[in-house]
Write a protein that holds these residues in place. Structure first.
Motif, PDB file in Angstrom:
ATOM      1  N   ASP A 178      28.941  58.677   5.463  1.00 47.16           N
ATOM      2  CA  ASP A 178      27.912  59.607   4.973  1.00 47.16           C
ATOM      3  C   ASP A 178      28.353  61.063   5.034  1.00 47.16           C
ATOM      4  N   LYS A 181      18.815  63.441   7.051  1.00 49.74           N
ATOM      5  CA  LYS A 181      18.364  62.508   5.999  1.00 49.74           C
ATOM      6  C   LYS A 181      17.009  62.891   5.418  1.00 49.74           C
ATOM      7  N   THR A 196      15.067  60.009  11.915  1.00 48.05           N
ATOM      8  CA  THR A 196      15.368  59.244  10.697  1.00 48.05           C
ATOM      9  C   THR A 196      14.723  57.862  10.717  1.00 48.05           C
ATOM     10  N   GLN A 220      19.108  50.853   4.262  1.00 41.65           N
ATOM     11  CA  GLN A 220      18.512  52.165   4.546  1.00 41.65           C
ATOM     12  C   GLN A 220      17.209  52.368   3.751  1.00 41.65           C
ATOM     13  N   VAL A 279      14.404  54.265   5.411  1.00 41.37           N
ATOM     14  CA  VAL A 279      14.535  55.730   5.449  1.00 41.37           C
ATOM     15  C   VAL A 279      13.968  56.310   4.147  1.00 41.37           C
TER      16      VAL A 279
END
Ligand code: GLU
Length: 388
Positions: free
Chosen positions: A83, A207, A238, A286, A289
């Protein structure tokens, strides 16, 4: 018993104190709406909870390595490569009891008496207090609503002295929600290298971004700045894991070794089965998120519409984290009195900007339901009308 002088130099965390007060009022049946502490109101995603439950059932209940479970250190290193384009190995990671503990440990590991630490203001409440506990000197660099709450390379350069040890960079920012653009991060990185100082990059909100804002990890800008970077982050914001207390530091090996030594004499390992939840957070989809950020996006829009329409308020549109930081100076009242009156008369909890180094602002967290935001902002508007 005489207390150590270091304790006398610091004040208790106002964010936690106000949260505790709001929660106590709620327990007493008062209809409090809290916009104080920065804590997502969502449940921790079920697959993360299931992984921790499984670890518990499998007997992951013993002491583990002080630096963290090897698989979690590996998952964090991979995440940072994937990331953030930061080339860390698992050995460069230490797992801590949350982001706050990461920062505290790094101050203990690096600061010597008299060392200066540059902290752009507004700053998160605990940075200067941690520096003082480590016997360093916090050096605040003031930013304003007009400058978008971001320091410029010239401001940073001007604050550096031979005693400067490092800069604390926090983007997205708590309390302002502001995000440095990639160009701004590159310009700050250039000063770090040119002046031969270090940077602690607190990326806990990385994020949580809106309106196309981009997060650039300062350590990824060049090999030279990477060598002077320490990353602090964690799972709380997150993945809605505030109570789990799992964070981490990424840094060059000698620094990680020093922090590991500190932890081996202070906290030992982070709760073993909690670390298995964190592994699942990084190794699974993810989507959770994305869903939480989508909810924050809607809440942000609603709160912003209220705050930009309240006479006397000046509110920037933050592009990260889950805080708004309106300026209240036109109302002619300091932030502490404003927040005290707001809580007492309207039962709305907010954090006075004085906790973050700017007494003309207040911080409102929108990590709460849309319904609470509507009700709370109506009450806030009524309060401002009453004191205006
Ligand atoms: N970081 C969060 C906040 O600023 C949690 C409270 C704290 O640790 O200070 O509200």
């Amino acid at each position: 018993m005489k207390l150590a002088a270091r304790v006398g130099q610091v004040t208790p965390s106002l964010t936690l104190a106000i949260d505790a007060q709001a929660k106590a009022m709620k327990r007493d049946g008062v209809d409090v709406l809290s916009f104080s502490v920065g804590e997502p109101d969502f449940e921790t995603p079920s697959h993360i909870r299931a992984a921790a439950e499984m670890a518990l059932a499998q007997g992951k209940t013993r002491y583990g390595p002080a630096a963290g479970e090897p698989r979690l250190r590996e998952a964090i290193a991979q995440k940072l490569q994937r990331d953030n384009h930061l080339c860390y190995e698992a050995a460069n990671i230490v797992v801590t009891n949350g982001g706050k503990h990461s920062l505290f440990n790094i101050m203990m590991a690096l600061i010597e008496p008299g060392d200066e630490v540059i902290i752009p203001a507004p700053f998160w409440v605990s940075y200067p207090e941690m520096v003082k506990l480590a016997e360093g000197t916090p050096v605040m660099v003031q930013t304003t609503t007009e400058s978008g709450f971001r320091i410029t390379p010239d401001q940073l350069r001007a604050a550096i002295t031979p005693k400067t040890k490092f800069l604390i960079l926090n983007s997205p920012s708590n309390p302002t929600g502001m995000v440095y653009t990639p160009e701004e991060v590159r310009a700050i990185a250039q000063v770090i290298v040119e002046q031969d100082i270090w940077v602690i990059s607190d990326e806990i909100y990385e994020k949580i971004l809106y309106e196309g804002a981009q997060h650039l990890s300062i350590g990824s800008v060049s090999a030279a700045v990477f060598d002077r970077t320490i990353v602090s982050s964690g799972f709380a914001k997150t993945y809605a894991m505030t109570g789990w207390r799992v964070g981490f530091l990424a840094a060059p090996l000698p620094i990680i070794k020093a922090v590991e030594t500190i932890q081996s004499h202070s906290t030992s390992n982070v709760c073993t089965f909690a670390q298995y939840g964190a592994i699942a957070a990084y190794e699974s989809s993810q989507d959770c998120v994305k869903e939480m950020v989508a909810a924050f996006t809607e809440r942000r829009q609603i709160m912003l519409e209220y705050l930009t329409s309240i006479p006397g308020f000046t509110c920037l549109a933050p592009t990260g984290a889950f805080y708004m930081y309106p300026n209240i100076s036109k109302l002619g009242i300091n932030s502490l009195d404003f927040c005290k009156g707001l809580l007492e008369t309207q039962q709305v909890a907010a954090v006075p900007g004085v906790a973050f180094g700017t007494d003309d602002c207040i911080r409102l967290s929108y990590a709460t339901s849309v319904e609470n935001i509507h009700q709370g902002m109506e009450r806030l508007a009524a309060y401002v009308r009453a004191i205006g």
